[in-house]
Design a protein around this motif. Sequence first.
Motif, short mmCIF file in Angstrom:
data_model
loop_
_atom_site.label_atom_id
_atom_site.label_comp_id
_atom_site.label_asym_id
_atom_site.label_seq_id
_atom_site.Cartn_x
_atom_site.Cartn_y
_atom_site.Cartn_z
N ILE A 60 45.07 105.65 12.21
CA ILE A 60 44.17 106.77 11.86
C ILE A 60 43.20 106.35 10.76
CG2 ILE A 60 44.11 109.11 10.86
CD1 ILE A 60 46.73 109.67 12.34
N GLU A 81 43.44 114.98 9.72
CA GLU A 81 44.63 115.84 9.79
C GLU A 81 44.60 116.75 8.56
OE1 GLU A 81 48.16 114.89 7.96
OE2 GLU A 81 46.64 114.60 6.43
N TYR A 104 47.38 126.55 8.16
CA TYR A 104 45.93 126.28 8.21
C TYR A 104 45.54 126.05 9.65
CZ TYR A 104 47.90 121.62 8.47
OH TYR A 104 48.67 120.53 8.84
N ARG A 110 39.10 112.26 14.84
CA ARG A 110 39.63 110.89 14.92
C ARG A 110 38.81 110.13 15.96
NH1 ARG A 110 46.25 112.03 14.93
NH2 ARG A 110 46.19 113.48 13.18
N GLY A 117 43.43 115.22 27.15
CA GLY A 117 44.30 115.61 26.04
C GLY A 117 44.03 114.86 24.75
N PHE A 119 40.89 113.87 22.11
CA PHE A 119 39.49 114.12 21.78
C PHE A 119 39.14 113.49 20.44
CE2 PHE A 119 41.30 117.55 24.24
CZ PHE A 119 40.44 117.60 25.32
N VAL A 127 51.47 123.97 9.58
CA VAL A 127 52.26 124.72 8.59
C VAL A 127 52.80 123.71 7.58
CG1 VAL A 127 54.38 126.07 8.27
CG2 VAL A 127 52.97 126.44 10.30
N TYR A 258 53.26 108.61 5.75
CA TYR A 258 53.89 109.35 4.66
C TYR A 258 55.27 109.93 4.92
CZ TYR A 258 51.12 113.22 6.84
OH TYR A 258 50.54 114.12 7.69
N TYR A 259 55.77 109.82 6.15
CA TYR A 259 57.04 110.50 6.45
C TYR A 259 58.28 109.81 5.88
CZ TYR A 259 54.45 113.34 9.78
OH TYR A 259 53.56 114.21 10.35
N LEU A 278 52.96 118.95 19.50
CA LEU A 278 53.27 119.37 18.13
C LEU A 278 54.03 118.23 17.47
CD1 LEU A 278 54.96 122.74 17.22
CD2 LEU A 278 56.00 120.62 16.48
N GLY A 279 53.73 117.98 16.19
CA GLY A 279 54.46 116.91 15.51
C GLY A 279 54.54 117.21 14.03
N GLY A 280 55.62 116.75 13.41
CA GLY A 280 55.74 116.98 11.97
C GLY A 280 56.94 116.31 11.36
N TYR A 283 57.81 114.83 4.08
CA TYR A 283 57.00 113.78 3.42
C TYR A 283 57.03 114.01 1.91
CZ TYR A 283 53.51 117.52 3.86
OH TYR A 283 52.86 118.73 3.82
N PHE A 300 54.46 120.79 9.98
CA PHE A 300 54.15 120.32 11.34
C PHE A 300 52.75 120.79 11.70
CE2 PHE A 300 56.14 124.50 12.08
CZ PHE A 300 55.22 125.10 12.92
P1 HAM Z 1 49.89 114.21 14.34
O1 HAM Z 1 51.10 113.89 15.18
O2 HAM Z 1 48.98 113.09 14.05
O3 HAM Z 1 50.45 114.84 13.00
O4 HAM Z 1 49.09 115.37 15.04
C1 HAM Z 1 49.71 116.59 15.40
C2 HAM Z 1 49.29 116.99 16.82
O5 HAM Z 1 47.86 117.01 16.91
C3 HAM Z 1 49.71 116.01 17.89
O6 HAM Z 1 51.04 116.25 18.31
C4 HAM Z 1 48.72 116.32 19.00
O7 HAM Z 1 49.16 117.44 19.73
C5 HAM Z 1 47.47 116.69 18.24
N1 HAM Z 1 46.49 115.57 18.25
C6 HAM Z 1 46.50 114.47 17.47
N2 HAM Z 1 45.44 113.68 17.77
C7 HAM Z 1 44.76 114.30 18.76
C8 HAM Z 1 43.57 114.00 19.51
N3 HAM Z 1 42.83 112.90 19.26
N4 HAM Z 1 43.16 114.88 20.45
C9 HAM Z 1 43.87 116.01 20.70
N5 HAM Z 1 44.98 116.35 20.02
C10 HAM Z 1 45.43 115.51 19.07
C11 HAM Z 1 49.65 115.28 11.97
O8 HAM Z 1 48.46 115.38 12.05
C12 HAM Z 1 50.43 115.72 10.75
N6 HAM Z 1 49.49 116.13 9.73
C13 HAM Z 1 51.38 116.84 11.11
C14 HAM Z 1 52.18 117.30 9.93
C15 HAM Z 1 51.96 118.41 9.20
N7 HAM Z 1 53.20 116.64 9.39
C16 HAM Z 1 53.63 117.32 8.34
N8 HAM Z 1 52.89 118.38 8.21
#
Ligand code: HAM
Length: 414
Positions: A60, A81, A104, A110, A117, A119, A127, A258-259, A278-280, A283, A300
């Motif tokens: 990223i 993110e 939020y 990115r 799926g 973008f 959250v 950071y996890y 969904l992912g989380g 951290y 997440f």
């Molecule tokens: P992440 O897994 O990078 O985590 O992103 C979370 C979700 O965003 C992914 O599971 C996916 O559904 C969606 N996503 C990520 N990249 C893309 C993309 N290029 N296009 C479409 N959907 C995408 C985070 O961002 C962490 N900040 C989550 C978190 C919050 N961890 C702790 N608190």
Amino acid sequence: MKIQSLRGMPDLFPEDLERWHYFESKLTYIFNSFNTLEIRTPLLESTELFSRSVGNSSDIVNKELYSFLDRNKESISLRPEGSASVIRAIIQKKQEHEKHKLWYQGPMFRYERPQKGRFRQFHQIGVEYLGFEEGVSEYELISMVLQINQSLGISDYTLKINHLGDAHAKESFCNSLVSFLEPHANELHEKDQIRLRSNPLRVLDSKEKSTIELLKNAPKFQDFISEESKLFLEGLVNSFKDQCDIQIDQSLVRGLDYYTGVVFETVSSELGAQDAFLGGGRYDNLSKQLEGKDMYSIGFAIGVERIIELINIDDSGKKIKVGFIVNEQQISQKTYKIADDLRSANSCIILDTFLSGGSIKSQLRRANKSGCSFAIIIGEEEFKNNQAIWKDLREDGEQEVLSLQELINQYINL
Ligand code: HAM
């Protein structure tokens, strides 16, 4: 040449947004019921925020950040993110010692290779629970995730979960993985060789057959984390296994540096290659990494474009739509006043008007096309007599003539 939107940055039209609004209203209702409050942070932040949080070795930050020099020659980036910005905001407000339950939403950026799926501008709803150590907050967030999926009619998914231990366990495991993989480096796919050098834990995410084969004999995370962490993870799985398909996945490390502690992801086979919606995870070290005070943190984020694909819309709460059709010659202060009175009498109904006029017949066609269940028609005769025609557009097209007072009563009681 006509100007096109940027690659991977799609427009969203009204017909797309109906599902988005449905999704947003379900989620805000759930967040309210958990007393989780909204926070809004800027789309642009200093680049350093992301290099110090998401990690210099992550894809990223390395390849996907939209970064520019502003007019002051400072490097700024579009957020990839939301977690880093939320932590930055709390530190800036000097509130690390307090407890926060926040959510939020908004666009994230990115520079990835666009595909189904995936973008370059996508949306997340996230959250973050701050100030809560490992324990009840994991349980509460996972039950929130289950509630979200249930309220959207999503049942066919797997919740993958893992425990990365503390920062020390993560580092020892990482070193041991590198020692195991290095002698076999040339058996790895080229992409995984690069990961081995830059971010070895990401090799565990590999989809390459040769790597998956090699990893079968690699050291396992479970051997590096404490007995307490293992029991905690098992406790979580046991508590939720009757409500969803929850599985420990030892290769789940997640893409951001950071996890530590519990990490999780929900995946659906209906989504194709980009199956995580969904992912989380936890951290706890991020606040310190950003020069803040110690602050337990877990959260997440949902990928909105992906989850939208899985939603089953429940039509029962949908608003009724009524077409307001007025003969071109009768359009006046008086007819607008009738429309206003109707809207204030019952704001739960959508009263659609057909502004470019045209014949009553053509307006009726448009009312049908736009999904109106009823039409109110004020033609020449009705206008003169202070009346209106009430027409049922659903099946047999039954109609009756009403006085304006009767019309309002009918409308209130819909
Ligand atoms: P992440 O897994 O990078 O985590 O992103 C979370 C979700 O965003 C992914 O599971 C996916 O559904 C969606 N996503 C990520 N990249 C893309 C993309 N290029 N296009 C479409 N959907 C995408 C985070 O961002 C962490 N900040 C989550 C978190 C919050 N961890 C702790 N608190």
